[in-house]
Design an enzyme around this catalytic site. Structure first.
Site, PDB file in Angstrom:
ATOM      1  N   GLY C 103      50.717  67.846  50.495  1.00 48.15           N
ATOM      2  CA  GLY C 103      49.654  68.602  50.792  1.00 48.15           C
ATOM      3  C   GLY C 103      49.005  68.239  52.252  1.00 48.15           C
ATOM      4  O   GLY C 103      48.609  69.288  52.934  1.00 48.15           O
ATOM      5  N   CYS C 104      48.760  67.001  52.469  1.00 52.35           N
ATOM      6  CA  CYS C 104      48.153  66.809  53.748  1.00 52.35           C
ATOM      7  C   CYS C 104      48.940  66.780  55.059  1.00 52.35           C
ATOM      8  O   CYS C 104      48.985  65.977  55.700  1.00 52.35           O
ATOM      9  CB  CYS C 104      47.369  65.480  53.671  1.00 52.35           C
ATOM     10  SG  CYS C 104      46.187  65.411  52.659  1.00 52.35           S
ATOM     11  N   VAL C 105      49.684  68.206  55.289  1.00 54.21           N
ATOM     12  CA  VAL C 105      50.562  68.017  56.188  1.00 54.21           C
ATOM     13  C   VAL C 105      50.273  69.195  57.199  1.00 54.21           C
ATOM     14  O   VAL C 105      49.204  69.846  56.896  1.00 54.21           O
ATOM     15  CB  VAL C 105      52.216  68.225  55.888  1.00 54.21           C
ATOM     16  CG1 VAL C 105      52.731  66.645  55.584  1.00 54.21           C
ATOM     17  CG2 VAL C 105      52.194  69.065  55.052  1.00 54.21           C
TER      18      VAL C 105
END
Ligand code: SRM
Ligand code: SRM
Ligand code: SRM
Ligand code: SRM
Ligand code: SF4
Ligand code: SF4
Ligand code: SF4
Ligand code: SF4
Ligand code: SF4
Ligand code: SF4
Ligand code: SF4
Ligand code: SF4
Lengths: 364, 393, 105, 393, 364, 105
Positions: C103-105
Site C-alpha cells: 500500500g505505501c508505495v
C-alpha cells in the site's frame, strides 16, 4: 561511458533548475510582462526588457523511448540553443529565442510525428497513467485509450476552435493517478466484480486488520477458513474499488469481461471564473475493446462535439453544464440517466435537489 | 535483439493515426532492449486477454532509501522472462521540468545501460519515470544518477517529489517564485522524501497564480497557489485597445463572466471593486496586456487534496488565506512542520492529511497546530447545532 | 514461488524475498534473511528492532507505523537505516518474518 | 380564582412593550382557570431558576387513538398542584386556517369547560393547540370536539396534521388547490393520522407556488410545491406600466436578480427564455400585475425534510419534478402509498423518511417504489466512482 | 352549554374549510388576478370578477387566551362579516370586503394591543415553540425571548423598511420545532453540558438499545452499575443534543448556568431567486437572562441593522451574505469567528473552502 | 411516585400508570393494569399480544415497532385498538409491563 564504481552519494536532490534555464530566462526571471498565443502551439512571452521568448509546444505520447529523448535533444540543439522543457501535461516545449527558427522547428516536429498545438481553447495532451503497460491494478490500458481518443480529437489539438480549454484525463483504476477527478472529460477504468480472495495465500501475505480497514463500504470482515485466519468479502456491499487489492496481494480483481471504462465530465482545477469542480459521472460503463476502444472514442467525441456546439465562449465544460442544467446535458448528449448516476456514498444526500428550482421545458 | 521481436497485430493498429504513438516508442526501445521487447509482448497479450499481467506490487529499492522504486513482476514469467522483473525508478525532475539537451542525453545514457530505455516524461506526480529494470540494476542506476547530479523521487509513505508550474521562468502572472520554492522545499526535506515515515504519502505542488497550471488544488496534500492582496494592476490604454481591437467584448467576455460581479464597464471605463474580487484570474487571462495581478503578492496555502480512496476525493482546503513567500520560507516550513507533527503522531495508517483533518475536525486541527480560525477557511459556518462547547464543569 | 535457504531449512519466499511460511521463522532464518539485506550479523540493536516488530505484529496483526517503531525502540529513523540499509519495511520487516508491507508505495 | 394569583415580577416585565404579550394572555386565562394560574406561577419559577419544570413527556390519550395528546407533568407538583397534569390537546385545524367567529367561539366554549383556556393559534405543525388540561378531561374534550365537527391532530409516529397555504382561496399564484388537496389527504388518511404505525412521524405541507408560504421544503416529510410547465404569462402593457411607474427598475430589480439569467430587457421589451427558467417566482413576485405563472400547472413533489436530530437537518428532495394535481389525486396517493409501504417495512425506529432514503440510497429507493430516475432529482450526478453495478456473475 | 354525554364519533377529520370561507372567496376561489400591499399589514387581492378582498393582518402572541379568541371573533363579526383566518406564521387576518372598515379595524386592533403589519419587506411574527411554558426539553423560554425581541424590532413590523422579508424563528432545543434551520435569523436554545444519567431509575424506565441508538455521535454505551443494566455517556463525545433525553426519562440535561441561546443567520425556504438555504451559525452562545434576554435582543438587533444598512433591495439575509462573503459579514456585524463556527459533523468537509477564491481586502 | 394496587400487591407506577418495577410483573398485575385501560378481562387474544410484547422486549430490550407487532401477531392495527382501546403503546405495552415508550410523541 563504461560503468565505473563511484562513491555513493545520497540526498543530493535534483539538479538546480538554474543550470538548465536558457540565458533569456535567467535574465528576465520574474520580469515577464505579457504574452500572446502567436499561433496554435506557439506562445510568445514578452519581458519588461522587451526580450521575447517563443515556446513551441509539441505533443508527446509521454511514454517515450530514449531514442525520442535524444531526438528532442538534437532538435533543441538545432533550434533552441539546447533548451527545452516539459509541461505539466507531458507536452514538450522548445524554448526558442530566434523567431526564424519557429517554422522550421514546427515542420521538423511534424515530420518526426510530434505535432505542435495544445495551447489556448484547444484539447491538449491527455493526463494519464500506466495501464497494462506497468500497473497491477489497471482495469483498462492507459496509453491505448489515450492514443485512440487523441487520434480522433486531433483536429482540436491543432486548432484552437473550442469555447475554452478542454482538459481530458485518463486513469486506469479508482486510485486515479491523474486529475481524473477534476477534468473536463475523464475516462476512468473500473472493475465491476467483487474481488476474489485466495484463502490459502492470504494468511501468509496480508495484514488482516489493514485489509479489513481498507474497505470504504465495510464489506470485508475477518473469517477463519480451514483453521486459518483470512477475510471474507460481503459481495453485496462491494463496489469494486480495489482498495483491498492494493493492500493485500492475495486478493485479485481483474475480470476480462466486466472490466472497462466510465466517462466523467465537468471537472476543472483552475480558479478562473468558477471554483475548481469535481468531474461528474456521464456514462457508467463502456467495454474494453482493444486496440481502439471504439465505444470510448465515440462517447468522448460526442461529448466534445455537443460541448463545442452549445457552450459559450470561455465556458469550460462544467460551467456550460451548470448553466444549462444536467437534465439538458443528458438530453443533448443523448446519454441515458440511470440510478447509477445518483450518488449513494457518504455525502449523497448533499446532491439531491432540495428545491423546486427545475427547468420544466428541457427541450427549449 | 530481433529474436525478441514478437508479433503484435493489435498494438500495430496503434501506430496509425496523427497522435504520437507509444507503440512506436516501445518498438524503438525494443530494438535495443530485450526488456522493452518483452514489455511489448506482454502488452499485446493483455490486449488479447483484456487483463493486465502484472502481479501485486513488489518492494525493492536502493540502500538507505525507503522509496523511489516501484517493484513489479509479471504473472507469466515463463512467457516473458525479460520482464519477470520490471521495476520503475522514479527520478526527481528539475523544478519546472527544464532541461538542457546534455542533461537529457545523460539520463538516456544511464537508462540505456541499465534499463529498458522506456521512460515517462513525466509521471503524474512529476518525476522522470524510468520504466522497467531488474533488481540488480538498481544500485548502479542510483550511483550513476547521483553522479550525474540527479536523485530519486518519492514513493511509499513519504513526501513525494514536489512539482510546480514554470512560474517566474516564463509567466508574467507568477505571484511568487514557484521553482525557487519547489527546489528549496525539495532540498530541505530530503530525508522526508527518501525515507518514508509518514502515515501515508504527502504531495506538494506549487502554482504561481490561481490558474493553477499544476492542478495543485486537486492533486497535492499541500497546494500552494499564488495570489495577491492589493488591487489588480490596470493599464488603461491597453484596456481601450482591447475594447477597440475587436478581439474582446469587455462587457460580455469579461465583466459578465466575473464570478464575484465586481466589475463595471460603461463602454469606456473599466472599474473593479477590488475588495470584492475573488482573485479568479479570468479578467486578467482575457486581457493579459491590460490587466495584471496586484503588487502585494504571495500565496494561498491549501491542504488535503487527493484521489477518492478511501473517503472520496478531496480538493485542498484553505489553511492560510495569504502568506508572503520569500526565501527561506520560514513561515511555510513552520506550518508544514506543525502539520506533519500532528498528522504523524495521530494519523492512521494510510490516512492522507486531508482525511485526517476531516476526521479530527478542522477547528481542532487548527487549534493543535496553532493557527487562528478565520472565516476564509470555510464556505459557510456550520448549519448543524452539534457544537462541542468547551465549558468547564 | 522462489525458495530461500537458511542453513538446512528451505523456505518459500516471494519475489522480494519475504518468507511465505511465517511459522517457520526462527532466529537462524532471521540471520539468513538479514544477510540478504546487507546486514552481516545481527547485533543486539538489530534484535531490539526485530523483536519489537515481531511482538507488535503478533499482538496487533499489522506492522507498526514507522514513527511508532522509532518511538518505541528509541532509534531515530536514520539509525534504523544504519542497522538495516534497505530500511524498516523492506529490511527490518523482512528479517522479522512479517508479511510484505503493502500500500505505501 | 384570585387566591391562585401569585406574584410574578419577572413575567410582569413582559407585559410592557408594543408587541402583544403572552403574559397578558396567561393572566387573562388565570382569571378564570386555576390551571392557567399555576401555569403562570410555574413559569415565573422557571424565570427565576432558569430551567424548565416539566418532567419527561407523559403518555396519555383518548380511546381508539394513539396520538393527539401530549402528556405533561411538572417536577414540583407540591408547589403547583393545578398543573401537576398539564397535557396539551392537538386539534386538527381547518385547511388554510380559515374560521368563522362562531367556530372560534365553539372551540373556546369547549376549552374553557375542560382546560386552562390557553391555546396556541397555531402549533408549529399547524394544529390548534389546547394548552393544559388533566387526564380525566380528555375524553369529554374529545367527544365535544367531534360533536362540534372537529377532530384531533397527530402526535407520535403517525401522519401529522397536514397543512397548507391559503392558495386559491386568496392567492393568484396558487398552481393547484392547496386547501382542497390538504382536506382530501387529511380525510383519506384518518387512520394513519390517528393510529401511529410508522417508523416515525410523517408531515405533509402543501404550498401553492414556489414561494412556499408554509415552509414545506423545510418542515414536511412530503412537500408539495405548486409550479408550472409552460411559459410565464406576460401582460405587455402591465410590463410597460411597471417600467414607467417608477416602482420597479426592471433591469436591476428583475432581470439582474433572475437566478437562471434567462431574462432580457432592452428598456422596452421584456423577454423570457422559459426553457431555462427555474420557476423561482422572483420576477412574478416583483411584477404581480405583469407576470403570472403559466397555465399548465401542477406541483413538484419533494420528500424528506426535517429538523437536525439525528443525522442533521434536511430539506426535502425532488421525487417527482412535475405532477398534475386534480381530485381524487390518485397519482399522488399511489406515490404516498408506495413510499409508506417501503419505509414502513424497512425504516428503523425513529428514522424519518428523509434519513431512510439517504441510508438506502435514492437510486434504490426509486427502484423499489417504481419511479424512473431523472436528472432533475439531483443537483449533479455522482462524483465518486463507488458504483454498485448490477452485473450478473 | 352544559357537558352532556354525546355519542362517540371518531375519524371525522377537521371541518371542511368551505364552511368557513367568506362568500367573496367562495365566489372567486381560484380566480384571483393580482394583489397589492395597500399599506403595511393590509393586502388587497383583486379577482378576475373585479371583486376586492382586503386582508388585515394583526400580530398575535400565538399563546392566546380564549378571551382573546372571543375578542377576535367579535371583531370579525363587526368588521369582516365574521370571517378571519390565521397565517402560517401565527398572525391573524381579518377578511374584509368593505374597504371602509379597514381603518376602524386597524385602530381597534391597535387599541386592543394587536398591531397591524408584517407584510412585504418587514419583520413578521416569530415562528416559535413552547419553551418553559410547556416543554420538558427547553433550554430557554420561547415566548419570553420572542416578546423581548419583537418589542425591540417592532418598528420593522409596522413599517416595510427592510431590503426584503426578514423571517425570524425561535426553537427552545435542538429538536427545532420551528423553521429555525431555515430562517433569516434564528434563535436556538441549547444545552452545553452532557446529560446526567439516573442509574437507579434508568433500568426501570428506558429501552437501552433505543437510548444507545439515539446518540448522533455514538457517545452512549451500555454499562452495568450495581448489577443493573444502564448506560454511560462518554462526555467528550457528547455535544448536548438531548436526543438521548428525548427517548429516556432517566436522563436529565437542564443546567441553569450553561443553558442559553445561539444565533443563526441566512436561512430561507422560498424558491425566490436563491434556492432554500439552511441557517448558519453566527453566535455560538448567549446566556439565558430572563425576563428580557438583553444579550439575545441586542445581538439580533445588531444583525438586523447591519443587514438593513448593507443589503440590496430584494436580497434576503442569506443572499446578501453570500454576495459579500462570510468574512465580511463577521466583520460588519462585529462578531468573532471561532472554531465553533467550523462544522465538524458528518459533512463538515463539504464546507471547507476548497479553492483560492478569497476576497483579500475584506474592509473594502 | 404514585402507587398502584393489584390484588394485595402494591407497585410503584409513574404518572401514566406504567409500572416501575418490571420484576414484579405477573399475570395478576397485568389483569389489574388492563382494567385501568378499559380492558375488563384479558382474553386469549389479549394474552397473545401481551406475551408477544414481553417476549420481544426480554429478547431485544426494546418494544417492537407497531408494524412488526401486527405482522407477528396477525392482528390488524384496528383489532389491536379493539383489544386495547388506549392503543398498543399506552395500552398493550403498559399491560405487558414494558417501560413507557418514548420519543414517538
Ligand atoms: C505550460 C503550462 C504550465 C507548465 O508549467 O507546464 C501552462 C501554461 C500556460 N497556462 Fe495553464 N499551463 C499548463 C497547464 C494548465 C493546467 C493544468 C492541467 O491542465 O492539468 C490548468 C488547469 C486546467 C483546469 O482548470 O482543469 C491550466 C489553466 C490555465 C488557465 C485557466 C483556464 C480556464 O479558463 O479555466 C489559463 C488562463 C487562460 O488560458 O486564459 C492558463 C494560462 C496559461 C498561460 C497562458 C500562462 C502564461 O502566461 O504563460 C500559459 C500558456 C497557456 C496555453 O497553453 O494556452 N492556464 N493550465 C501547462 C501546459 C499544459 C499543456 O501541456 O497543455
Ligand atoms: C506512476 C504513477 C502513474 C503514472 O503513470 O504517472 C502512479 C502509479 C501508481 N500509483 Fe499513483 N501514481 C502516480 C501519481 C498519482 C497521482 C497524481 C499526482 O500525484 O498528481 C495520484 C492522485 C493524487 C493523490 O495523491 O491522491 C495517485 C493516486 C494513487 C493512489 C490513491 C491515493 C489516495 O490517497 O487516494 C494509490 C493507491 C495507494 O497509494 O495505495 C496509488 C498507487 C499507485 C501504484 C503504486 C499502484 C499501487 O496500488 O500500489 C501505481 C504504480 C504503477 C506502476 O506500476 O507503475 N496512486 N497517484 C504516478 C507517479 C509518477 C511520479 O512519481 O511522477
Ligand atoms: C407543539 C410543537 C411546538 C409548538 O410550540 O408549536 C411541538 C412540540 C414538541 N415537539 Fe416538535 N413540536 C411541534 C412542531 C415541530 C416541528 C415543526 C413543524 O412540524 O413544522 C418540527 C420540525 C420539523 C420536523 O418534523 O422535523 C418538530 C420537531 C420535533 C422533533 C425532531 C424530529 C426530528 O426528526 O428531528 C422532536 C423530537 C422527537 O420527535 O422525539 C419533537 C418533539 C416534540 C415534543 C413532543 C417534545 C419531545 O421531545 O417529546 C414537544 C412537545 C412540547 C410540549 O410539551 O408541548 N419535535 N416539531 C409543535 C407541534 C404543534 C402542532 O401539532 O401544530
Ligand atoms: C399569509 C401567508 C400564507 C398563509 O397561507 O398563511 C403568506 C401570504 C403571502 N405571501 Fe408568503 N405568506 C406567508 C408566509 C410565507 C412564508 C413562510 C414563512 O415565513 O414561514 C414564506 C417563506 C419565507 C422564507 O423564504 O423563509 C413566504 C414567502 C413569500 C415570498 C418569497 C419572498 C422572498 O423573496 O423570498 C413571497 C413573494 C413576495 O413577497 O414578493 C410571498 C408572497 C406572499 C403574498 C404576496 C402572496 C399573495 O399574493 O397573496 C401574500 C402576502 C405576502 C406578504 O405578507 O407580504 N411569500 N411567505 C403567510 C403569512 C405569514 C405571516 O403571517 O407573516
Ligand atoms: S490509476 Fe490505478 S491502475 Fe493506473 S497507474 Fe494508478 S494505481 Fe495503477
Ligand atoms: S473492492 Fe473495495 S469495496 Fe470491494 S471489498 Fe475490496 S475494498 Fe471493499
Ligand atoms: S499557474 Fe499561473 S503563474 Fe503558473 S504558469 Fe499557470 S498562469 Fe503562469
Ligand atoms: S480576477 Fe476574477 S473576480 Fe477578480 S475582477 Fe477579475 S474576473 Fe472578477
Ligand atoms: S405559496 Fe404561493 S400560492 Fe401559496 S400563498 Fe404563498 S404565494 Fe400564494
Ligand atoms: S421565475 Fe425566476 S427563474 Fe423564471 S424568469 Fe422569473 S426570475 Fe427568472
Ligand atoms: S424545540 Fe425542543 S424544547 Fe421547544 S417545544 Fe420543541 S421539543 Fe420542546
Ligand atoms: S445529549 Fe446527544 S450527544 Fe450527548 S449523549 Fe445524549 S444523544 Fe449523545
Amino acid at each position: 561511458m563504461a560503468t565505473e564504481t563511484v562513491k555513493r552519494k545520497t540526498d543530493i536532490g535534483p539538479p538546480h533548475y538554474e543550470k538548465f534555464l536558457p540565458p533569456i530566462i535567467k535574465k528576465n526571471y520574474g520580469k515577464w510582462k505579457h504574452h500572446e498565443i502567436v499561433k496554435p502551439g506557439v506562445l510568445m512571452h514578452v519581458a519588461e526588457s522587451g526580450d521575447k521568448l517563443f515556446s513551441v509546444r509539441a505533443a508527446t505520447p509521454r511514454l517515450a523511448s530514449t531514442k525520442t529523448l535524444r531526438l528532442f535533444a538534437d532538435l533543441a540543439d538545432k533550434f533552441s540553443g539546447g533548451h527545452l522543457r516539459y509541461t505539466s501535461r507531458n507536452n514538450v516545449e522548445f524554448l526558442v529565442t530566434d523567431e526564424k527558427q519557429i517554422e522550421p522547428l514546427i515542420a521538423r516536429l511534424k515530420t518526426e510525428g510530434y505535432p505542435v498545438g495544445g495551447t489556448g481553447p484547444s484539447i491538449t495532451n491527455i493526463v494519464h497513467t500506466q495501464g497494462w503497460v506497468h500497473c497491477h491494478s489497471a482495469a483498462s490500458d492507459a496509453s491505448g485509450v489515450v492514443k485512440s481518443v487523441m487520434d480522433e480529437l486531433f483536429p482540436h489539438f491543432e486548432k484552437m476552435d473550442l469555447p475554452a480549454k478542454l482538459r481530458i484525463a485518463f486513469a486506469c483504476c479508482l486510485n486515479m493517478c491523474g486529475a481524473v477527478h477534476c477534468s473536463d472529460i475523464s475516462i476512468l477504468g473500473l472493475h465491476r466484480r467483487p474481488p476474489k480472495v485466495n484463502h490459502a495465500a492470504l494468511p501468509k501475505m496480508c495484514e488482516i486488520p489493514t485489509t479489513v480497514a481498507s474497505c470504504p463500504t465495510g464489506a470485508i470482515r475477518p473469517k477463519t477458513v480451514d483453521g486459518k485466519q483470512t477475510v471474507e468479502i460481503i459481495e453485496e456491499q462491494c463496489m469494486y474499488c480495489a482498495n483491498c487489492f492494493t493492500v493485500c496481494p492475495a486478493i485479485t480483481l481483474a475480470d476480462a469481461e466486466n472490466d472497462g471504462c466510465s466517462i466523467w465530465v465537468g471537472g476543472k482545477v483552475s480558479n478562473a471564473r468558477h471554483e475548481p469542480m469535481f468531474s461528474k459521472l456521464a456514462i457508467p460503463f463502456l467495454p474494453n475493446n482493444p486496440p481502439r476502444w471504439p465505444e470510448v472514442v465515440a462517447a468522448v467525441k460526442n461529448i466534445v462535439e455537443v460541448y463545442a456546439k452549445n457552450a459559450r465562449k470561455y465556458e469550460r465544460m462544467g460551467e456550460w453544464i451548470e448553466r444549462i442544467g444536467w437534465p439538458r446535458f443528458f438530453r443533448l448528449a443523448d446519454i441515458p440517466f440511470t440510478k447509477f448516476h445518483i450518488d449513494d456514498f457518504k455525502h449523497a444526500g448533499e446532491y439531491y435537489r432540495r428545491s423546486a428550482h427545475i427547468k420544466h421545458m428541457p427541450e427549449a | 535483439m530481433a529474436d525478441k521481436k514478437r508479433s503484435t497485430p493489435k498494438l500495430d493498429e496503434l501506430e496509425k493515426g496523427p497522435w504520437p504513438s507509444f507503440v512506436k516508442e516501445m518498438k524503438q526501445a525494443a530494438e535495443k532492449s530485450a526488456t522493452a521487447a518483452d514489455a511489448l509482448g506482454i502488452l499485446e497479450r493483455s490486449y488479447n486477454d483484456k487483463i493486465g499481467h502484472w502481479k501485486h506490487g513488489g518492494i525493492v529499492g536502493v540502500k538507505g532509501y525507503g522509496g523511489g522504486v516501484i517493484g513489479r513482476y509479471n504473472d507469466i514469467p515463463q512467457d516473458f522472462p525479460d520482464v519477470a522483473e520490471f521495476h520503475t525508478v522514479r527520478v526527481n525532475q528539475p523544478a519546472g521540468w527544464f532541461y538542457t539537451s546534455d542533461a537529457l542525453r545523460k539520463l538516456c545514457d544511464i537508462w540505456e545501460r541499465h534499463g529498458s530505455g522506456l521512460t515517462n516524461m513525466h509521471g503524474s506526480t512529476g518525476d522522470i519515470v524510468f520504466l522497467g529494470t531488474k533488481t540488480p540494476e538498481l544500485e548502479p542506476i542510483f550511483s550513476e544518477l547521483t553522479e550525474a547530479g540527479f536523485d530519486l523521487g518519492g514513493s511509499g509513505s513519504d513526501m513525494r517529489t514536489p512539482s510546480c508550474c514554470c512560474g517566474m521562468a516564463r509567466c508574467e502572472w507568477a505571484c511568487y517564485d514557484t521553482m525557487g520554492l519547489t527546489y528549496d522545499l525539495t532540498m530541505h526535506y530530503q530525508d522526508e522524501l527518501h525515507r518514508p515515515a509518514f502515515p501515508y504519502k504527502f504531495k506538494i505542488k506549487a502554482a504561481g497564480c490561481p490558474n493553477d497550471c499544476v492542478a495543485s488544488v486537486a492533486r497535492a496534500d499541500l497546494s500552494i497557489i499564488g495570489t495577491w492582496r492589493d488591487n489588480i494592476q490596470m493599464n488603461k490604454d491597453a484596456v481601450a485597445a482591447c475594447a477597440t481591437g475587436g478581439k474582446v467584448d469587455i462587457g460580455k467576455d469579461v465583466v459578465a463572466k466575473c464570478p464575484s460581479k465586481c466589475m463595471d464597464w460603461d463602454g469606456k471605463n473599466l472599474s473593479i471593486d477590488n475588495g470584492n474580487c475573488v482573485r479568479c484570474m479570468h479578467c486578467i487571462n482575457v486581457m493579459p496586456k491590460a490587466l495584471a495581478p496586484g503588487k502585494d503578492r504571495g500565496a494561498t496555502i491549501l491542504v488535503g487534496s487527493k484521489a477518492p480512496i478511501i473517503e472520496g476525493a478531496l480538493l485542498s482546503a484553505v489553511m492560510v488565506p495569504f502568506l508572503k513567500l520569500e526565501a527561506p520560507y520560514s513561515d511555510l516550513k513552520e506550518l508544514i512542520g506543525a502539520m506533519w507533527e500532528l498528522w504523524g503522531e495521530h494519523g492512521k495508517n494510510r490516512e492522507r492529511i486531508g482525511e485526517f483533518i476531516q476526521r479530527v475536525g478542522l477547528g481542532n486541527f487548527l487549534e493543535q497546530i496553532g493557527l487562528e480560525p478565520v472565516p476564509e477557511m470555510v464556505t459557510q459556518p456550520r448549519t448543524n447545532p452539534y457544537i462541542f462547547y468547551d465549558v468547564k464543569k | 514461488m522462489a525458495e530461500f535457504k537458511a542453513g538446512d531449512m528451505v523456505l518459500d519466499v516471494d519475489e522480494d524475498g519475504f518468507i511465505q511460511e511465517p511459522d517457520k521463522w526462527n532466529e537462524k532464518v532471521a540471520a539468513a534473511l538479514a544477510s540478504g539485506e546487507g546486514v552481516d550479523s545481527l547485533t543486539e540493536n538489530h534484535w531490539k528492532v526485530v523483536n519489537y516488530l515481531r511482538d507488535y505484529y503478533l499482538k496487533f496483526g499489522v506492522a507498526p507505523m514507522i514513527r511508532k517503531l522509532c518511538k518505541d525502540t528509541g532509534f531515530k529513523l536514520n539509525e534504523i537505516y544504519e542497522l538495516f540499509p534497505s530500511g524498516p519495511a523492506k529490511g527490518a520487516c523482512k528479517v522479522a518474518g512479517l508479511p510484505k508491507p503493502t500500500g505505501c508505495v
